[in-house]
Design an enzyme around this catalytic site. Structure first.
Site, mmCIF file in Angstrom:
data_model
loop_
_atom_site.group_PDB
_atom_site.id
_atom_site.type_symbol
_atom_site.label_atom_id
_atom_site.label_comp_id
_atom_site.label_asym_id
_atom_site.label_seq_id
_atom_site.Cartn_x
_atom_site.Cartn_y
_atom_site.Cartn_z
ATOM 1 N N PHE A 95 0.823 -1.201 0.000
ATOM 2 C CA PHE A 95 0.000 0.000 0.000
ATOM 3 C C PHE A 95 0.861 1.256 0.000
ATOM 4 O O PHE A 95 0.595 2.206 -0.739
ATOM 5 C CB PHE A 95 -0.942 0.009 1.212
ATOM 6 C CG PHE A 95 -1.809 1.231 1.289
ATOM 7 C CD1 PHE A 95 -2.953 1.334 0.504
ATOM 8 C CD2 PHE A 95 -1.492 2.288 2.125
ATOM 9 C CE1 PHE A 95 -3.755 2.471 0.555
ATOM 10 C CE2 PHE A 95 -2.279 3.423 2.192
ATOM 11 C CZ PHE A 95 -3.424 3.505 1.396
ATOM 12 N N ASP A 310 -7.618 -2.527 11.264
ATOM 13 C CA ASP A 310 -6.598 -1.563 11.688
ATOM 14 C C ASP A 310 -6.894 -0.229 11.036
ATOM 15 O O ASP A 310 -7.564 -0.168 9.998
ATOM 16 C CB ASP A 310 -5.202 -2.022 11.267
ATOM 17 C CG ASP A 310 -4.950 -1.782 9.776
ATOM 18 O OD1 ASP A 310 -4.329 -0.770 9.426
ATOM 19 O OD2 ASP A 310 -5.411 -2.619 8.963
ATOM 20 N N CYS A 348 -16.185 7.470 29.940
ATOM 21 C CA CYS A 348 -14.939 6.761 29.618
ATOM 22 C C CYS A 348 -14.115 6.570 30.891
ATOM 23 O O CYS A 348 -13.966 7.505 31.694
ATOM 24 C CB CYS A 348 -14.141 7.546 28.577
ATOM 25 S SG CYS A 348 -12.564 6.783 28.108
ATOM 26 N N CYS A 350 -10.850 5.662 30.885
ATOM 27 C CA CYS A 350 -9.412 5.714 30.599
ATOM 28 C C CYS A 350 -8.725 6.693 31.550
ATOM 29 O O CYS A 350 -9.351 7.567 32.149
ATOM 30 C CB CYS A 350 -9.150 6.076 29.143
ATOM 31 S SG CYS A 350 -9.229 7.840 28.749
ATOM 32 N N CYS A 353 -9.479 10.527 30.895
ATOM 33 C CA CYS A 353 -10.795 11.029 31.303
ATOM 34 C C CYS A 353 -10.964 11.001 32.818
ATOM 35 O O CYS A 353 -11.729 11.793 33.377
ATOM 36 C CB CYS A 353 -11.899 10.216 30.632
ATOM 37 S SG CYS A 353 -11.975 10.470 28.846
ATOM 38 N N HIS A 379 -6.390 8.410 24.898
ATOM 39 C CA HIS A 379 -7.858 8.390 24.959
ATOM 40 C C HIS A 379 -8.468 7.769 23.706
ATOM 41 O O HIS A 379 -9.358 6.916 23.804
ATOM 42 C CB HIS A 379 -8.430 9.791 25.151
ATOM 43 C CG HIS A 379 -9.916 9.802 24.930
ATOM 44 N ND1 HIS A 379 -10.812 9.322 25.858
ATOM 45 C CD2 HIS A 379 -10.658 10.156 23.839
ATOM 46 C CE1 HIS A 379 -12.042 9.384 25.361
ATOM 47 N NE2 HIS A 379 -11.975 9.891 24.151
#
Length: 395
Positions: A95, A310, A348, A350, A353, A379
């Site tokens: 690619f 991905d 969230c 994480c 946050c 995040h």
């Protein structure tokens, strides 16, 4: 077997499964963060482990140019080089090479291209792409393909598909002849002798605790090999996609990827091609959709039956201040967040946050602090990974 895929449960077209690789298991459907140059930009490996990342994607083209395949191979392969104990997938570099446009020339043998770094000339064909990926030592590697541009005529799409099929056969042949040369195999012989892990680095890498270590009754390192995936092309023509899928399956691969999408076509067309292609892929093999997409899209494709995805979007968007939340996208650079004491996403969990306010995130971004890119990336990756966890839970 050093590579295995089992489906644990299903719901309509969606499947929840498990990939077994030489460097650990991967729960599917899975989103794979992109570590283009042996790094997910701004996030150290221990943090990726904390986020629950089970598999990373590396890019053969970039690693081929810098630091070089031989350098990585001498250091024991990509896992040891970047100190990542878990699974890795590498793309073939096709690619990136085909994105060079004026800097490349395609022939039946492969692609001659000029480096985007210094203009030096290089050649990459199916054999060279597989040789490079064996040297990198990823758990899953990809056949060399030609990514068809959009738009393309039917004649152009067919010619590209036929080239990809011929290259797939050559990729498979080279892989079968050289698969035991992977750098983490005990019996790998490259150059003057077997690759060994320098003693002073073994404890630092934590080799004794690697999830890839097998029991005495299980496969040894010498018996473990990489998995090779084939890639379905065919442009935006469902009939060509069907033919490409059927003929790629005839070559026989460990898994099958849908390539040549997210190249400028409308999102509705992407979904149409994905749906029509999935009908022709084996149900007992992993299905990998390359290079997509937004959080909504990865959930949608997982529900259609895609197992692996991905995309650079979560990390790239983070570096530009675009953050994904349960309440929609937020452009943290906007002045209205300068005095906002709320967490970025109240739903969230994480570390970003839980600790920082929108006002602070806006401040460090406006001040061009490196920390802004780190926090934003953590995040966004967490949001993508949580999206896949919710999908798996629903299945």
């Amino acid at each position: 077997m050093s590579f295995n895929f089992v489906i644990k449960s299903s719901k309509a077209f969606a499947r929840r499964g498990q990939l077994t690789t030489p460097h650990g298991t991967v729960e599917t459907p899975v989103f794979m963060p992109v570590g283009t140059q042996a790094t997910v930009k701004g996030v150290p490996q221990d943090l990726l482990e904390e986020l629950g990342v089970e598999i990373l994607l590396g890019n053969t083209y970039h690693l081929y140019l810098r630091p070089g395949i031989e350098q990585v191979r001498k250091l024991g392969g990509l896992h040891r080089f970047m100190s990542w104990r878990r699974a890795i997938l590498t793309d073939s570099g096709g690619f990136q090479v085909f994105s060079l446009n004026e800097l490349r020339k395609v022939t039946e043998e492969g692609v001659t291209f000029r480096s985007h770094l210094d203009g030096s000339s290089h050649f990459l064909g199916p054999e060279q792409a597989i040789e490079a990926q064996i040297g990198l030592g990823a758990d899953i590697i990809m056949a060399f393909d030609e990514c068809t541009e959009y738009p393309a005529t039917t004649g152009r799409a067919r010619a590209s598909m036929e080239m990809t099929l011929r290259w797939a056969e050559r990729s498979k042949k080279y892989f079968e002849e050289h698969k035991n040369e992977v750098p983490w195999s005990c019996d790998a012989r490259v150059g003057a002798g077997a690759l060994t892990r320098p003693a002073e680095l073994r404890s630092a890498f934590g080799e004794h605790s690697s999830p890839a270590r097998m029991s005495a009754s299980g496969p040894t390192r010498a018996e473990e090999t990489q998995a090779l995936f084939g890639i379905v092309q065919g442009g935006m023509d469902p009939a060509l996609r069907k033919e490409s899928a059927e003929r790629t399956i005839e070559i026989s691969f460990d898994g099958y990827a849908i390539g040549g999408l997210s190249v400028g076509e409308p999102r509705e067309l992407t979904r149409e091609i994905v749906e029509s292609t999935l009908e022709h892929l084996p149900k007992d093999k992993p299905r990998y959709l390359m290079g997509v997409g937004t959080p909504e899209e990865i959930a949608e494709y997982a529900n259609l039956g895609i197992d692996m995805m991905d995309c650079v979007l979560p990390t790239r968007a983070a570096r530009h201040g675009l953050l994904y939340t349960s309440e929609g996208k937020i452009s943290i650079k906007q002045a209205r967040y300068a005095s906002d004491p709320r967490p970025l996403d109240p739903n969230c969990s994480c570390r970003v946050c839980q600790r920082y306010s929108r006002a602070y995130l806006r401040h460090v971004y406006a001040a061009s602090e490196i920390l802004a890119q780190v926090l934003n990336t953590i995040h966004n990756l967490s949001f993508y990974l949580d999206t896949m966890r919710r999908v798996r839970h629903s299945i």
